[in-house]
Design an enzyme around this catalytic site. Structure first.
Site, short mmCIF file in Angstrom:
data_model
loop_
_atom_site.label_atom_id
_atom_site.label_comp_id
_atom_site.label_asym_id
_atom_site.label_seq_id
_atom_site.Cartn_x
_atom_site.Cartn_y
_atom_site.Cartn_z
N ASN A 1 40.97 26.71 51.04
CA ASN A 1 40.23 27.95 51.22
C ASN A 1 39.51 28.39 49.94
O ASN A 1 38.50 29.10 50.02
CB ASN A 1 41.20 29.05 51.70
CG ASN A 1 40.65 30.44 51.53
OD1 ASN A 1 39.86 30.91 52.35
ND2 ASN A 1 41.03 31.12 50.44
N VAL B 1 32.38 37.43 56.18
CA VAL B 1 33.71 38.01 56.35
C VAL B 1 33.87 39.14 55.34
O VAL B 1 33.41 39.01 54.18
CB VAL B 1 34.81 36.95 56.12
CG1 VAL B 1 36.19 37.52 56.42
CG2 VAL B 1 34.56 35.70 56.97
N ASP C 1 43.77 25.86 39.06
CA ASP C 1 42.32 25.66 39.22
C ASP C 1 42.14 24.38 40.02
O ASP C 1 42.50 23.29 39.56
CB ASP C 1 41.67 25.53 37.83
CG ASP C 1 40.16 25.41 37.93
OD1 ASP C 1 39.65 24.97 38.98
OD2 ASP C 1 39.48 25.74 36.94
N VAL C 2 41.59 24.49 41.22
CA VAL C 2 41.50 23.33 42.12
C VAL C 2 40.56 22.24 41.61
O VAL C 2 40.53 21.14 42.14
CB VAL C 2 41.09 23.71 43.57
CG1 VAL C 2 42.14 24.57 44.23
CG2 VAL C 2 39.71 24.36 43.60
N TYR D 1 25.49 26.68 47.34
CA TYR D 1 26.60 27.01 48.24
C TYR D 1 26.49 26.18 49.53
O TYR D 1 27.46 25.58 50.00
CB TYR D 1 26.59 28.51 48.55
CG TYR D 1 27.71 28.98 49.45
CD1 TYR D 1 29.02 29.03 48.98
CD2 TYR D 1 27.45 29.39 50.76
CE1 TYR D 1 30.05 29.46 49.81
CE2 TYR D 1 28.48 29.83 51.58
CZ TYR D 1 29.78 29.87 51.11
OH TYR D 1 30.80 30.30 51.92
N ARG E 1 43.49 30.80 40.52
CA ARG E 1 43.51 30.83 39.05
C ARG E 1 44.13 32.11 38.50
O ARG E 1 44.75 32.10 37.44
CB ARG E 1 42.08 30.68 38.50
CG ARG E 1 41.48 29.32 38.74
CD ARG E 1 40.01 29.32 38.46
NE ARG E 1 39.33 30.33 39.28
CZ ARG E 1 38.05 30.61 39.22
NH1 ARG E 1 37.27 29.97 38.38
NH2 ARG E 1 37.52 31.54 40.01
N THR F 1 35.01 40.59 52.63
CA THR F 1 35.76 40.36 51.38
C THR F 1 34.81 40.59 50.21
O THR F 1 33.62 40.89 50.40
CB THR F 1 36.28 38.91 51.26
OG1 THR F 1 35.16 38.04 51.01
CG2 THR F 1 37.02 38.44 52.50
N ILE G 1 40.31 36.16 52.22
CA ILE G 1 40.69 35.40 53.42
C ILE G 1 41.98 34.60 53.17
O ILE G 1 42.87 34.55 54.02
CB ILE G 1 39.54 34.43 53.81
CG1 ILE G 1 38.28 35.22 54.19
CG2 ILE G 1 39.97 33.51 54.95
CD1 ILE G 1 37.03 34.36 54.34
P1 NDP Z 1 37.21 35.69 47.59
O1 NDP Z 1 36.27 35.64 46.45
O2 NDP Z 1 37.75 36.99 48.05
O3 NDP Z 1 38.44 34.72 47.29
C1 NDP Z 1 38.21 33.45 46.79
C2 NDP Z 1 39.55 32.86 46.39
O4 NDP Z 1 39.32 31.55 45.86
C3 NDP Z 1 40.21 33.68 45.30
O5 NDP Z 1 41.62 33.70 45.50
C4 NDP Z 1 39.88 32.89 44.05
O6 NDP Z 1 40.84 33.15 43.05
C5 NDP Z 1 39.95 31.47 44.59
N1 NDP Z 1 39.26 30.51 43.73
C6 NDP Z 1 37.96 30.51 43.33
N2 NDP Z 1 37.74 29.48 42.50
C7 NDP Z 1 38.92 28.81 42.39
C8 NDP Z 1 39.33 27.65 41.67
N3 NDP Z 1 38.49 26.97 40.87
N4 NDP Z 1 40.62 27.25 41.77
C9 NDP Z 1 41.50 27.93 42.55
N5 NDP Z 1 41.17 29.02 43.25
C10 NDP Z 1 39.88 29.45 43.17
O7 NDP Z 1 36.46 34.92 48.77
P2 NDP Z 1 36.75 34.88 50.35
O8 NDP Z 1 38.15 35.21 50.63
O9 NDP Z 1 35.68 35.62 51.01
O10 NDP Z 1 36.44 33.33 50.63
C11 NDP Z 1 37.43 32.38 50.91
C12 NDP Z 1 36.75 31.13 51.45
O11 NDP Z 1 36.04 31.47 52.64
C13 NDP Z 1 35.73 30.51 50.50
O12 NDP Z 1 35.80 29.12 50.55
C14 NDP Z 1 34.42 31.01 51.07
O13 NDP Z 1 33.34 30.15 50.75
C15 NDP Z 1 34.73 31.00 52.55
N6 NDP Z 1 33.85 31.84 53.34
C16 NDP Z 1 33.75 33.18 53.04
C17 NDP Z 1 32.89 33.98 53.77
C18 NDP Z 1 32.71 35.44 53.48
O14 NDP Z 1 31.72 36.01 53.96
N7 NDP Z 1 33.60 36.09 52.77
C19 NDP Z 1 32.08 33.40 54.87
C20 NDP Z 1 32.29 32.01 55.11
C21 NDP Z 1 33.15 31.26 54.36
P3 NDP Z 1 40.60 33.01 41.47
O15 NDP Z 1 39.23 33.52 41.19
O16 NDP Z 1 41.71 33.80 40.91
O17 NDP Z 1 40.76 31.54 41.19
#
Ligand code: NDP
Length: 254
Positions: A90, A188, A63-64, A155, A38, A190, A18
């Site tokens: 996000n 979503v 890393d947030v 979660y 990350r 993903t 997303i």
């Molecule tokens: P993905 O797993 O595809 O992407 C998650 C992103 O967050 C990645 O870029 C990951 O990168 C990053 N991330 C995770 N941990 C950290 C960290 N500690 N610091 C920095 N970046 C971080 O998930 P989605 O795209 O599906 O989800 C995006 C958002 O949408 C999330 O908050 C999720 O909870 C929310 N959401 C998703 C839904 C779904 O069904 N997909 C439904 C509702 C909400 P990296 O691991 O490299 O750090």
């Protein structure tokens, strides 16, 4: 030319899923976009795509959950693209487990990434937004920020925390040119959904496709949302000077 063209945006978790779509969508609206997550390889690839779509992009390995890293990253974005005017919190993780198997590490991990991360990021950019009298904080929460569901206590608690954070922040910035809102999508398409489907496949004997179908049916509109649909909702909030403190449910209309 878009009304808010050339704003500087920072999208956490922008390397894939997303967040990547949000970064691309804001770039198409004329924003310079910093892409943070990350995995360096993913943020660099996403930033390269964003650069083609808009005026400027920056890859920010981050890393947030790391307070010092957040401070450094925000300063780096300000030096390179300009001060952050649009923050999209996000980055998130989603793991499932029944409560009796929810170990403290899993609980803490969710609270740190999904709730503490947005707090740290927002705190790092809010002062500048208030000084300039314009800013957007857009938090990607979830339907799990509004309702309960089985096997996802960590979660769900972390996303409820993010919604609470959004509501309180909105009251704090009210009338100062800054808005804070939370988008609440259902499932979503993903990695989050594909991983959940694999988990269901292993635990229940359902096929992968059946598991995806079962998750899609849980959504209000009975189908999976696409990342671009969440990104479109972010763009709407970007242009919206009025909406503040809202939790916006995204309905997957057929
Ligand atoms: P993905 O797993 O595809 O992407 C998650 C992103 O967050 C990645 O870029 C990951 O990168 C990053 N991330 C995770 N941990 C950290 C960290 N500690 N610091 C920095 N970046 C971080 O998930 P989605 O795209 O599906 O989800 C995006 C958002 O949408 C999330 O908050 C999720 O909870 C929310 N959401 C998703 C839904 C779904 O069904 N997909 C439904 C509702 C909400 P990296 O691991 O490299 O750090």
């Amino acid at each position: 030319m878009a009304a808010h063209a050339k704003r500087v945006a920072l999208v956490t978790g922008g390397g894939r899923g997303i967040g990547r779509e949000i970064a691309l969508a804001l770039a198409r609206e004329g924003c310079a976009v910093a892409v943070a997550a990350r995995t360096t390889r993913e943020v660099e690839a996403a930033a390269a795509a964003v650069r083609l779509a808009g005026p400027a992009a920056l890859a920010v390995p981050l890393d947030v959950t790391d307070p010092a890293g957040v401070t450094r990253a925000v300063a780096h974005v300000a030096d390179t693209l300009g001060p952050v005017e649009v923050l999209v919190n996000n980055a998130g993780i989603a793991e499932s487990a029944p409560l009796l198997k929810t170990e403290p590490e899993l609980w803490e991990r969710h609270m740190k990434v999904n709730a503490t991360g947005p707090y740290l990021m927002t705190r790092a950019v809010l002062g500048g937004m208030l000084e300039r009298g314009w800013g957007r904080v857009i938090n990607i929460a979830s339907l799990a920020g509004l309702h309960g569901a089985p096997y996802v206590t960590a979660y769900t608690a972390s996303k409820h925390a993010l919604v609470g954070f959004t509501r309180a922040l909105a009251m704090e910035v009210s009338g100062k040119g800054v808005t804070a809102n939370a988008l609440c999508p259902g499932y979503v398409a993903t990695d989050v959904v594909w991983n959940a489907a694999r988990n269901i496949e292993q635990k229940t004997g359902k096929s992968f496709d059946e598991a995806v179908e079962a998750l899609a049916r849980i959504n209000p509109g009975g189908r999976l949302l696409q990342p671009a649909e969440v990104a479109a909702a972010v763009v709407k909030l970007f242009y919206d000077d009025v909406t503040n403190g809202e939790t916006i449910m995204l309905d997957a209309a057929p």
